[in-house]
Write an enzyme that holds these catalytic residues in place. Sequence first.
Site, PDB file in Angstrom:
ATOM      1  N   TYR A  16      -7.765   5.278   4.292  1.00 18.38           N
ATOM      2  CA  TYR A  16      -6.844   6.008   3.417  1.00 18.38           C
ATOM      3  C   TYR A  16      -7.151   5.682   1.966  1.00 18.38           C
ATOM      4  CZ  TYR A  16      -4.101   1.623   4.028  1.00 18.38           C
ATOM      5  OH  TYR A  16      -3.684   0.320   4.129  1.00 18.38           O
ATOM      6  N   SER A  52      -5.734  -5.781  10.477  1.00 21.18           N
ATOM      7  CA  SER A  52      -6.061  -5.002  11.670  1.00 21.18           C
ATOM      8  C   SER A  52      -6.588  -3.618  11.319  1.00 21.18           C
ATOM      9  CB  SER A  52      -4.829  -4.883  12.573  1.00 21.18           C
ATOM     10  OG  SER A  52      -5.112  -4.091  13.701  1.00 21.18           O
ATOM     11  N   GLU A  53      -6.097  -3.043  10.217  1.00 24.09           N
ATOM     12  CA  GLU A  53      -6.604  -1.730   9.809  1.00 24.09           C
ATOM     13  C   GLU A  53      -8.114  -1.777   9.610  1.00 24.09           C
ATOM     14  OE1 GLU A  53      -2.786   0.247   7.515  1.00 24.09           O
ATOM     15  OE2 GLU A  53      -4.209  -0.931   6.337  1.00 24.09           O
ATOM     16  N   HIS A  54      -8.595  -2.824   8.933  1.00 25.65           N
ATOM     17  CA  HIS A  54     -10.040  -2.969   8.719  1.00 25.65           C
ATOM     18  C   HIS A  54     -10.763  -3.357  10.005  1.00 25.65           C
ATOM     19  CE1 HIS A  54     -10.250  -2.465   4.407  1.00 25.65           C
ATOM     20  NE2 HIS A  54      -9.315  -3.375   4.206  1.00 25.65           N
TER      21      HIS A  54
END
EC number: 1.2.99.10
Length: 491
Positions: free
Chosen positions: A85, A207-209
């Site tokens: 994003y 966690s997104e990465h």
Amino acid sequence: MKIAIAGGGIGGLISALMLRKKGYEVSLFEKRDRLGGRLAFTEEQGYRIDEGPTIVLLPEMLTSILNEAGISRDQYELININPLYKLHFKDGSSYTKYNSIERQIQEIKENFPGNEEGFVQFMKDMEIRFNLGKDQFLEKSFHDKRTFWTRNNLKTLVHLKAYKSVNNSLKAYFQDERIRQAYSLQTLYIGGNPLDSPALYSLISFSEHKHGIYYLKGGYASLVTVLENALLNSGVKVMKNATVERVVTEGEQAAALIVNGEEVKADAFVLNGDFPGASKMIPKESMPARNYTASSSCVLLYFGLDKVYRDSPVHQFFMGSNFQQHMKEIFETKEVPSDPSIYAFHPSVIDSSLAPEGHGVLYALVPVPSGSPINWGEQEGFVEKVIDQLEERGFPGLRKSIQWKKVRTPDDKEMEGLFQGGSFGIAPTLFQSGVFRPQVKPSKLTNVYAAGASIHPGGGIPIVMQGAKLMVSAILSDHQNKEREGVSLSG
């Protein structure tokens, strides 16, 4: 053995499928005319968009639990989102998040030089903490409080910096306030204040990465149809427009549910609703009184557009001029935000099935207070200001493109039974996390269980599913123990 489930949210659906696979006779009662809870679509004039959750996190956990529930990988499609994003700041700067750590380091060097070493250290530290937290907290229930208060768990809490807030913990890694915002706003995904929520929730941004962000093709809520079909095919008895009014008890156990005025007997019972409200179905003498802090709420705007913004990221954040002030207005003063941060979701960039040909859908979310006296019916000016920001900062010509618009506010959520209009269950504060959160066995009744966003381990679709898995394990364990004792679960 018969099990009755009150509530057809994601926790109830996963529980029903898992219990049915174990051979139990399962009945599920849902007060509304549809299943799914927060997973729902808003549909009108040929446009369809997710009403609630949009960002698919922890894909491995999601797919693993679905597989355990009997949902194979070919029944749904996950699309990897990369870039993850983009964040836009009021000073004109921006920050894009990527799957690739190397690309992320380059992004930081180019836009926020001096913060790249901190990012590398952040990822190293968070990987260790994520593995610790997953093992010690995500994958364990603490309905027996003694299992929490161990030397190992206390050491883990210290290692996870649970005594610090998310925002304060990030100061050790990032000098630039804008980068700290980029790695702390994720607590808002579960209705928490990044200035107050325990640092263990920093693991969301890690966690997104590490694990990526995904989109479920057709919309997150399309998963509900898959689950409902599986329920019916497996023999679960599903009843909609069936309001569970209360739990009937006999001694230290539940004996029945009162559903639409009729008594429904079973051997074990599962409550899957926003727990502060669902707990009121249990007699007071069996349910210790407790005050809860609600999660934040949100104002949601849904648009049907006569175009698709092809160059737009799927997910964007338009940050206000003072993030800390916005958080204060949400969590302390409980007022309409003066210059809010806005999340925008434009799935039509990757999914043409959501609108008529050549058209698109757009979703905007603004975090706002829950449990406030604000009259949201009189906040048209606030909504217009949000649309202005979207048009000026990310979607030129937006107003002219709008074919259909719908607005949902905290009032709508409260009418639907969400505690104080909070969107994400109870807030993820320190004393509403881990052992302090309601557990899968939430009362003195030995055969009553619970699942949902307010139950440990917490909110977010994969995490609620994990909570349902823990709850099913507790039922299986209790049943096995009772069989060894030579009695049924209901005595």
